[in-house]
Design a protein around this motif. Structure first.
Motif, mmCIF file in Angstrom:
data_model
loop_
_atom_site.group_PDB
_atom_site.id
_atom_site.type_symbol
_atom_site.label_atom_id
_atom_site.label_comp_id
_atom_site.label_asym_id
_atom_site.label_seq_id
_atom_site.Cartn_x
_atom_site.Cartn_y
_atom_site.Cartn_z
ATOM 1 N N GLU A 118 -12.289 2.556 -1.998
ATOM 2 C CA GLU A 118 -11.207 1.701 -1.514
ATOM 3 C C GLU A 118 -11.278 1.646 0.005
ATOM 4 O OE1 GLU A 118 -8.161 2.781 -5.124
ATOM 5 O OE2 GLU A 118 -7.790 3.612 -3.157
ATOM 6 N N SER A 119 -11.178 0.434 0.535
ATOM 7 C CA SER A 119 -11.337 0.316 1.981
ATOM 8 C C SER A 119 -10.192 -0.401 2.669
ATOM 9 C CB SER A 119 -12.643 -0.401 2.304
ATOM 10 O OG SER A 119 -12.643 -1.687 1.740
ATOM 11 N N ALA A 120 -9.388 -1.138 1.921
ATOM 12 C CA ALA A 120 -8.304 -1.873 2.565
ATOM 13 C C ALA A 120 -7.138 -2.054 1.610
ATOM 14 C CB ALA A 120 -8.786 -3.237 3.031
ATOM 15 N N ALA A 121 -5.959 -1.917 2.146
ATOM 16 C CA ALA A 121 -4.730 -2.198 1.397
ATOM 17 C C ALA A 121 -4.016 -3.325 2.125
ATOM 18 C CB ALA A 121 -3.841 -0.963 1.331
ATOM 19 N N THR A 122 -3.506 -4.273 1.390
ATOM 20 C CA THR A 122 -2.771 -5.374 2.015
ATOM 21 C C THR A 122 -1.338 -5.392 1.511
ATOM 22 O OG1 THR A 122 -3.456 -6.939 0.306
ATOM 23 C CG2 THR A 122 -4.824 -6.808 2.284
ATOM 24 N N PHE A 123 -0.448 -5.752 2.396
ATOM 25 C CA PHE A 123 0.970 -5.878 2.080
ATOM 26 C C PHE A 123 1.380 -7.303 2.407
ATOM 27 C CE2 PHE A 123 0.214 -1.454 2.828
ATOM 28 C CZ PHE A 123 1.089 -0.777 1.993
ATOM 29 N N THR A 124 2.008 -7.982 1.471
ATOM 30 C CA THR A 124 2.519 -9.334 1.704
ATOM 31 C C THR A 124 3.967 -9.395 1.279
ATOM 32 O OG1 THR A 124 1.690 -10.056 -0.453
ATOM 33 C CG2 THR A 124 0.266 -10.457 1.441
ATOM 34 N N TRP A 125 4.722 -10.281 1.929
ATOM 35 C CA TRP A 125 6.137 -10.430 1.629
ATOM 36 C C TRP A 125 6.560 -11.848 1.915
ATOM 37 C CZ3 TRP A 125 4.026 -7.537 5.524
ATOM 38 C CH2 TRP A 125 4.246 -7.968 6.826
ATOM 39 N N GLY A 126 7.784 -12.166 1.496
ATOM 40 C CA GLY A 126 8.345 -13.490 1.755
ATOM 41 C C GLY A 126 8.824 -13.574 3.187
ATOM 42 N N GLY A 127 9.942 -14.211 3.407
ATOM 43 C CA GLY A 127 10.415 -14.412 4.762
ATOM 44 C C GLY A 127 11.543 -13.497 5.189
ATOM 45 N N ALA A 128 12.060 -12.685 4.287
ATOM 46 C CA ALA A 128 13.216 -11.848 4.622
ATOM 47 C C ALA A 128 12.814 -10.670 5.499
ATOM 48 C CB ALA A 128 13.888 -11.348 3.350
ATOM 49 N N SER A 129 13.622 -10.390 6.509
ATOM 50 C CA SER A 129 13.321 -9.273 7.404
ATOM 51 C C SER A 129 13.389 -7.942 6.663
ATOM 52 C CB SER A 129 14.256 -9.267 8.610
ATOM 53 O OG SER A 129 15.596 -9.144 8.208
ATOM 54 N N THR A 130 14.223 -7.859 5.626
ATOM 55 C CA THR A 130 14.290 -6.620 4.858
ATOM 56 C C THR A 130 12.984 -6.377 4.099
ATOM 57 O OG1 THR A 130 15.384 -7.837 3.076
ATOM 58 C CG2 THR A 130 16.802 -6.614 4.596
ATOM 59 N N GLU A 131 12.361 -7.447 3.609
ATOM 60 C CA GLU A 131 11.072 -7.318 2.928
ATOM 61 C C GLU A 131 9.992 -6.887 3.911
ATOM 62 O OE1 GLU A 131 10.580 -11.234 1.313
ATOM 63 O OE2 GLU A 131 11.652 -10.741 -0.528
ATOM 64 N N ALA A 132 9.998 -7.480 5.091
ATOM 65 C CA ALA A 132 9.021 -7.120 6.121
ATOM 66 C C ALA A 132 9.199 -5.660 6.537
ATOM 67 C CB ALA A 132 9.158 -8.045 7.328
ATOM 68 N N THR A 133 10.434 -5.230 6.666
ATOM 69 C CA THR A 133 10.716 -3.842 7.039
ATOM 70 C C THR A 133 10.184 -2.886 5.973
ATOM 71 O OG1 THR A 133 12.676 -4.472 8.289
ATOM 72 C CG2 THR A 133 12.544 -2.184 7.580
ATOM 73 N N ALA A 134 10.463 -3.189 4.714
ATOM 74 C CA ALA A 134 9.995 -2.331 3.617
ATOM 75 C C ALA A 134 8.472 -2.270 3.592
ATOM 76 C CB ALA A 134 10.539 -2.838 2.292
ATOM 77 N N ALA A 135 7.814 -3.414 3.762
ATOM 78 C CA ALA A 135 6.354 -3.454 3.735
ATOM 79 C C ALA A 135 5.763 -2.682 4.915
ATOM 80 C CB ALA A 135 5.860 -4.897 3.747
ATOM 81 N N LEU A 136 6.337 -2.835 6.091
ATOM 82 C CA LEU A 136 5.824 -2.146 7.270
ATOM 83 C C LEU A 136 6.017 -0.631 7.140
ATOM 84 C CD1 LEU A 136 4.450 -2.381 9.985
ATOM 85 C CD2 LEU A 136 6.675 -2.806 11.026
ATOM 86 N N LEU A 137 7.154 -0.206 6.607
ATOM 87 C CA LEU A 137 7.383 1.220 6.402
ATOM 88 C C LEU A 137 6.408 1.787 5.371
ATOM 89 C CD1 LEU A 137 11.277 1.336 6.471
ATOM 90 C CD2 LEU A 137 9.724 2.362 8.136
ATOM 91 N N ALA A 138 6.170 1.040 4.305
ATOM 92 C CA ALA A 138 5.213 1.482 3.289
ATOM 93 C C ALA A 138 3.801 1.560 3.874
ATOM 94 C CB ALA A 138 5.253 0.541 2.086
ATOM 95 N N ALA A 139 3.434 0.574 4.673
ATOM 96 C CA ALA A 139 2.110 0.570 5.300
ATOM 97 C C ALA A 139 1.962 1.759 6.259
ATOM 98 C CB ALA A 139 1.877 -0.744 6.037
ATOM 99 N N ALA A 140 3.013 2.036 7.005
ATOM 100 C CA ALA A 140 2.970 3.160 7.944
ATOM 101 C C ALA A 140 2.831 4.486 7.196
ATOM 102 C CB ALA A 140 4.221 3.165 8.818
ATOM 103 N N ALA A 141 3.562 4.624 6.098
ATOM 104 C CA ALA A 141 3.478 5.856 5.307
ATOM 105 C C ALA A 141 2.078 6.002 4.711
ATOM 106 C CB ALA A 141 4.533 5.842 4.205
ATOM 107 N N LEU A 142 1.528 4.932 4.176
ATOM 108 C CA LEU A 142 0.185 4.979 3.599
ATOM 109 C C LEU A 142 -0.851 5.313 4.671
ATOM 110 C CD1 LEU A 142 -1.694 4.621 1.188
ATOM 111 C CD2 LEU A 142 -1.788 2.183 1.741
ATOM 112 N N ALA A 143 -0.732 4.705 5.829
ATOM 113 C CA ALA A 143 -1.670 4.989 6.922
ATOM 114 C C ALA A 143 -1.582 6.460 7.332
ATOM 115 C CB ALA A 143 -1.395 4.080 8.113
#
Length: 76
Positions: free
Chosen positions: A15-40
């Protein structure tokens, strides 16, 4: 919510890359960014921002989260 996908490197099968996508809501972006940070953090990985064509630093992530919070607060 957000979507999470993992891509494999065909040459190694690892596995070499994980992608996070979301709609337009800031709450979705926040959740995705936090998940990405935790995974990193747990995988010793990096968060790559395709818009700036560069990895995000911890400071960049904190700034983005603060901006997303302001956006969410305005909608309350």
């Amino acid at each position: 919510g957000f979507e999470f996908k993992v891509a494999s490197d065909a040459s190694t099968g690892e596995e070499s890359a994980a992608t996070f996508t979301w709609g337009g809501a800031s709450t979705e972006a926040t959740a995705a960014l936090l998940a990405a940070a935790a995974l990193a953090k747990v995988s010793n990985g990096k968060i790559f921002d395709p818009q700036s064509n560069a990895p995000l630093t911890e400071g960049d992530i904190l700034k983005e989260l603060a901006s997303l919070k302001k956006t969410a607060d305005k909608k309350l």
